[in-house]
Enzyme design. Structure first.
Site, mmCIF file in Angstrom:
data_model
loop_
_atom_site.group_PDB
_atom_site.id
_atom_site.type_symbol
_atom_site.label_atom_id
_atom_site.label_comp_id
_atom_site.label_asym_id
_atom_site.label_seq_id
_atom_site.Cartn_x
_atom_site.Cartn_y
_atom_site.Cartn_z
ATOM 1 N N ARG A 24 -12.980 -10.840 -5.021
ATOM 2 C CA ARG A 24 -12.185 -12.563 -4.269
ATOM 3 C C ARG A 24 -12.289 -11.677 -2.819
ATOM 4 N NH1 ARG A 24 -8.355 -9.532 -1.223
ATOM 5 N NH2 ARG A 24 -6.700 -9.450 -2.579
ATOM 6 N N GLU A 80 -1.221 -17.172 -0.643
ATOM 7 C CA GLU A 80 -1.269 -15.750 0.318
ATOM 8 C C GLU A 80 -1.706 -16.463 1.710
ATOM 9 O OE1 GLU A 80 -0.594 -12.499 -1.150
ATOM 10 O OE2 GLU A 80 -1.721 -11.388 0.682
ATOM 11 N N ARG A 112 -8.716 -17.663 -0.223
ATOM 12 C CA ARG A 112 -9.079 -16.772 -0.794
ATOM 13 C C ARG A 112 -10.645 -17.604 -1.075
ATOM 14 N NH1 ARG A 112 -5.549 -13.357 -2.534
ATOM 15 N NH2 ARG A 112 -4.410 -12.204 -0.846
ATOM 16 N N CYS A 135 -1.119 -10.481 4.564
ATOM 17 C CA CYS A 135 -0.858 -8.820 4.392
ATOM 18 C C CYS A 135 -2.182 -7.999 4.227
ATOM 19 C CB CYS A 135 -0.900 -8.966 2.443
ATOM 20 S SG CYS A 135 0.086 -7.282 2.108
ATOM 21 N N THR A 139 -2.556 -4.962 3.229
ATOM 22 C CA THR A 139 -3.046 -4.431 2.749
ATOM 23 C C THR A 139 -4.471 -5.236 2.154
ATOM 24 O OG1 THR A 139 -2.427 -5.675 0.480
ATOM 25 C CG2 THR A 139 -1.319 -4.004 1.165
ATOM 26 N N ARG A 162 -11.627 -7.304 -2.466
ATOM 27 C CA ARG A 162 -11.208 -6.262 -3.569
ATOM 28 C C ARG A 162 -11.405 -7.584 -5.604
ATOM 29 N NH1 ARG A 162 -7.096 -5.789 -7.936
ATOM 30 N NH2 ARG A 162 -6.776 -7.954 -8.716
ATOM 31 N N ARG A 203 -4.372 -2.247 -12.357
ATOM 32 C CA ARG A 203 -3.076 -3.374 -12.722
ATOM 33 C C ARG A 203 -3.082 -3.261 -13.595
ATOM 34 N NH1 ARG A 203 -3.703 -7.310 -7.233
ATOM 35 N NH2 ARG A 203 -3.394 -5.721 -5.563
ATOM 36 N N GLU A 250 -1.376 -8.149 -10.025
ATOM 37 C CA GLU A 250 -0.467 -7.489 -10.092
ATOM 38 C C GLU A 250 1.055 -7.946 -10.191
ATOM 39 O OE1 GLU A 250 -0.036 -9.518 -5.049
ATOM 40 O OE2 GLU A 250 0.089 -6.963 -4.579
HETATM 41 N N1 ARG Z 1 4.615 -7.970 -0.109
HETATM 42 C C1 ARG Z 1 4.190 -7.170 -1.107
HETATM 43 C C2 ARG Z 1 4.945 -5.553 -1.401
HETATM 44 O O1 ARG Z 1 4.622 -5.106 -0.192
HETATM 45 C C3 ARG Z 1 3.000 -7.126 -1.523
HETATM 46 C C4 ARG Z 1 2.185 -5.700 -0.650
HETATM 47 C C5 ARG Z 1 0.325 -6.379 -1.674
HETATM 48 N N2 ARG Z 1 0.000 -7.797 -2.319
HETATM 49 C C6 ARG Z 1 0.039 -8.793 -1.702
HETATM 50 N N3 ARG Z 1 -0.023 -10.516 -3.328
HETATM 51 N N4 ARG Z 1 -0.195 -8.670 -0.928
HETATM 52 O O2 ARG Z 1 4.814 -5.184 -2.339
#
Ligand code: ARG
Length: 652
Positions: free
Chosen positions: A426, A522, A526, A568, A570, A577, A604, A609
């Site tokens: 993704r 999110e 995606r 996010c 990350t 990913r 995971r 997640e």
């Molecule tokens: N915000 C969540 C945390 O701080 C998830 C972080 C990464 N995952 C995500 N789906 N963006 O644990």
């Protein structure tokens, strides 16, 4: 001859113009002079003047308070929004705390229209000491009105509608049947005869009586003999005791009043808790209706200061370890960084540090704890975000930035063995020009959905399923088959990312069910390529080809240092990913985890997640999204997973 006639005509026109301009000027001067120096003898206060006599200034007087409280805040807002004065003067004898939250909101709403004016508290009147601060304020309002003219309001008077119709009189005051006048609301020209007489009447000041000079004298001694001095307002100024109507009922008739005295410091009001921001909405009474009616007129970003104050309390607890957390936010947020970022705001979408950290504050078990409301925030809040990003993506201290976007040579990626049950890659994308998730408005969500949907429908073979239109069985089935996201999760929610859910959310599914696009979960987008088995090559190839099509129709948010930007941190960089679901024959979960870590991979649970490993099925993927190219990320998964699989096979 002709020339002469023309010159004469020109002369005549110029002369007429000069006469006209001079007249205009003098009439303007004389009218303003008459307005300012108005002599009211013989003025008819029943009929009033056709002109607006009273200047459009609202005056509040606050003695001995350095801060604006909730009731003052609401009343001042109501005066500004419901009456619309040219400016509003807050007369005070002490220095106001300009950084206070309510004053900050008032400032952002009124700008320079709010004038904070120093006014010494009168100590004596005609040589006699003023006994209490209330009497000092009674005298001060008469002095202020005699100086400027305008509309005087007590700090707990709520303005329901414009008072302009009362600006046509020398003076208008609330004077209910059979009662004394109420000095909470006075609309007056500075030369009003009543003001002078009222001030003079303080020669007979009674320090021990609460409302002698404030109400009894002006009524009995001045207005009863000469009622024509004022325009009498029987009920519309709401100066009588309306405690039951305000605090015990949902009183519809409030809209017939122009102003309403809220009795905030009065003996009638037993439970003062209702007068606070925290409690007012619990009363389900007229007062709550009034408060909501003004608050709803203020833009969300201006009110965010109020929500931020509550968040700041929480943040202080967090920094003081009263809230436990192992998140990267906790690790990298210091009081110094917070102090530095506290007053920053992005210009694009008015985002603050509170927007960034609120997910972590409401979910202390977060591993990261931040979400980024708009792309500009990555720079504005860099002193907090960059350390978190470097830590999460294992970047060196001197990280110079994300390498150029490159899919690499797809043909060098092969297939996995039969242990692999399914494979999925993704990518996340944000569309330029929109805020990131938490700042998306309902209309933004709808517009973005529409744009992406039409690009997909025109370029791919498949169907778009909108979340609000989906049946519950269909939705559940998609979730069970790992096609679709579940409900908006609490981390996203804590960051403000579930607003208007499920509006604007949905999933596009290709006819062969191998290519999916999530909209407004999110991230804006995606993009997913997946299949049963382990043909990473085919899955990657499909993704790259689809991305090339999407890129030619949509402009994605990209930063030279951070790469592609997402909600996010990350996911920034490649946003990629690649994960495989597989079952090992020999290696234990802990052994797999150890190996994976060394290879830059992450393990995971079966349902992604925040889920557990069920039936020995693990999800292995690249741990980093930033600091390597798309090709490197894929290749890391390809070579890494193969290595672990070899180890497992050797263990046979
Ligand atoms: N915000 C969540 C945390 O701080 C998830 C972080 C990464 N995952 C995500 N789906 N963006 O644990």
């Amino acid at each position: 001859m002709r020339k002469n006639r023309f010159a004469a005509l020109l002369l005549l026109i110029s002369a007429l113009l000069i006469i006209y301009l001079v007249k205009l000027e003098t009439s303007y001067l004389s009218s303003s002079r008459t307005l300012a120096n108005y002599d009211f003898s013989g003025f008819n206060n029943t009929v009033g003047s056709r002109k607006l006599l009273v200047p459009n200034i609202i005056h509040f007087i606050i003695f001995d308070k350095t801060d604006v409280d909730f009731v003052m805040f609401v009343c001042m807002l109501s005066a500004w929004l419901n009456h619309r004065p040219s400016h509003m003067m807050l007369h005070t004898n002490v220095k106001m705390e300009e950084k206070s939250k309510y004053l900050t909101v008032l400032r952002s709403v009124m700008g320079d229209g709010l004038v904070i004016q120093h006014l010494p508290q009168p100590s004596h009147v005609f040589g006699v000491k003023l006994a209490i601060v209330h009497h000092a304020a009674d005298v001060a309002r008469l002095q202020v009105l005699s100086k400027y003219g305008g509309i005087y309001l007590d700090w707990d008077v709520f303005v329901v509608k414009s008072l302009n119709s009362f600006r046509h009189y020398e003076c208008a005051i609330g004077w209910p049947e059979g009662a004394y006048t109420g000095n909470q609301v006075i609309v007056a020209h500075k030369n009003a005869r009543f003001l002078k007489l009222w001030l003079q009447s303080y020669r007979d000041y009674h320090p021990s009586e609460w409302y002698y000079n404030g109400g009894e004298v002006p009524t009995k001694q001045i207005l009863v003999p000469r009622p024509g001095l004022v325009h009498r307002v029987y009920t519309e100024f709401g100066v009588e005791a309306l405690d039951k109507e305000l605090y015990q009922q949902n009183w519809q008739d409030y809209s017939k009043r122009y102003t309403i005295h809220l009795l905030a410091s009065h003996k009638y009001l037993h439970d003062k808790a209702v007068l606070t921001e925290e409690e007012y909405n619990k009363c389900n009474c007229t007062f709550a209706t009034l408060v909501n009616s003004v608050i709803s007129q203020v833009a969300d970003e201006q009110l965010s200061v109020l929500n931020n104050a509550a968040l700041e309390d929480k943040l202080t607890k967090y920094l003081n370890n009263q809230i436990q957390s192992n998140s990267l936010l906790k690790k990298h947020l210091t009081p110094e960084i917070f102090a530095d970022l506290k007053h920053q705001m992005t210009s694009s979408f008015h985002s603050t540090i509170f927007d960034v950290v609120k997910t972590g504050l409401s979910n202390p078990d977060s591993s990261v704890g931040v979400l980024v409301p708009d792309t500009e925030s990555y720079h504005t809040f860099k002193s907090l975000l960059l350390p978190i990003i470097k830590d999460y993506h294992h970047l060196p201290e001197d990280f110079v930035g994300q390498p150029n976007h490159t899919w690499g040579n797809v043909n060098t990626i092969g297939k996995f063995g039969s242990e692999v049950i399914s494979t999925r890659i993704r990518i996340a994308r944000s569309i330029e020009g929109y805020p990131l998730n938490s700042k998306m408005t309902k209309q933004n969500l709808i517009d973005l959905e529409q744009t992406v949907r039409s690009v997909l429908e025109q370029n791919f073979a498949g169907t778009y399923h909108s979340l609000p239109e989906m049946t519950e069985e269909f939705r559940k089935d998609l979730v069970d088959r790992h096609f679709m996201f579940e409900d908006c999760d609490r981390f996203n929610k804590g960051g403000g990312g579930c607003q208007h859910w499920p509006t604007g959310r949905g999933i596009y599914i290709s006819n062969d069910e191998k290519f999916l696009v999530w909209i407004n979960e999110e991230d804006h987008l995606r993009i997913i390529s997946m299949d049963k088995g382990g043909d990473l090559f085919a899955i990657y190839k499909r993704l790259v080809e689809s991305m090339n099509i999407l890129e030619s129709h949509l402009k994605f948010a990209h930063d030279p240092y951070y790469g592609f930007l997402t909600f996010c941190p990350t996911n920034i960089g490649t946003t990629l990913r690649a994960s495989v679901h597989l079952k090992f024959n020999n290696l234990k979960q802990s052994e797999v985890k150890n190996e994976a870590k060394q290879l830059g991979l992450q393990v995971r649970g079966t349902h992604g997640e925040h889920s557990d490993v069920k039936g020995g099925i693990m999800d292995i993927s690249n741990a980093r999204r930033l600091g390597l190219t798309e090709y490197e990320a894929i290749n890391q998964v390809y070579t890494g997973v193969n290595k672990i699989l070899d180890l497992d096979r050797q263990g046979k």
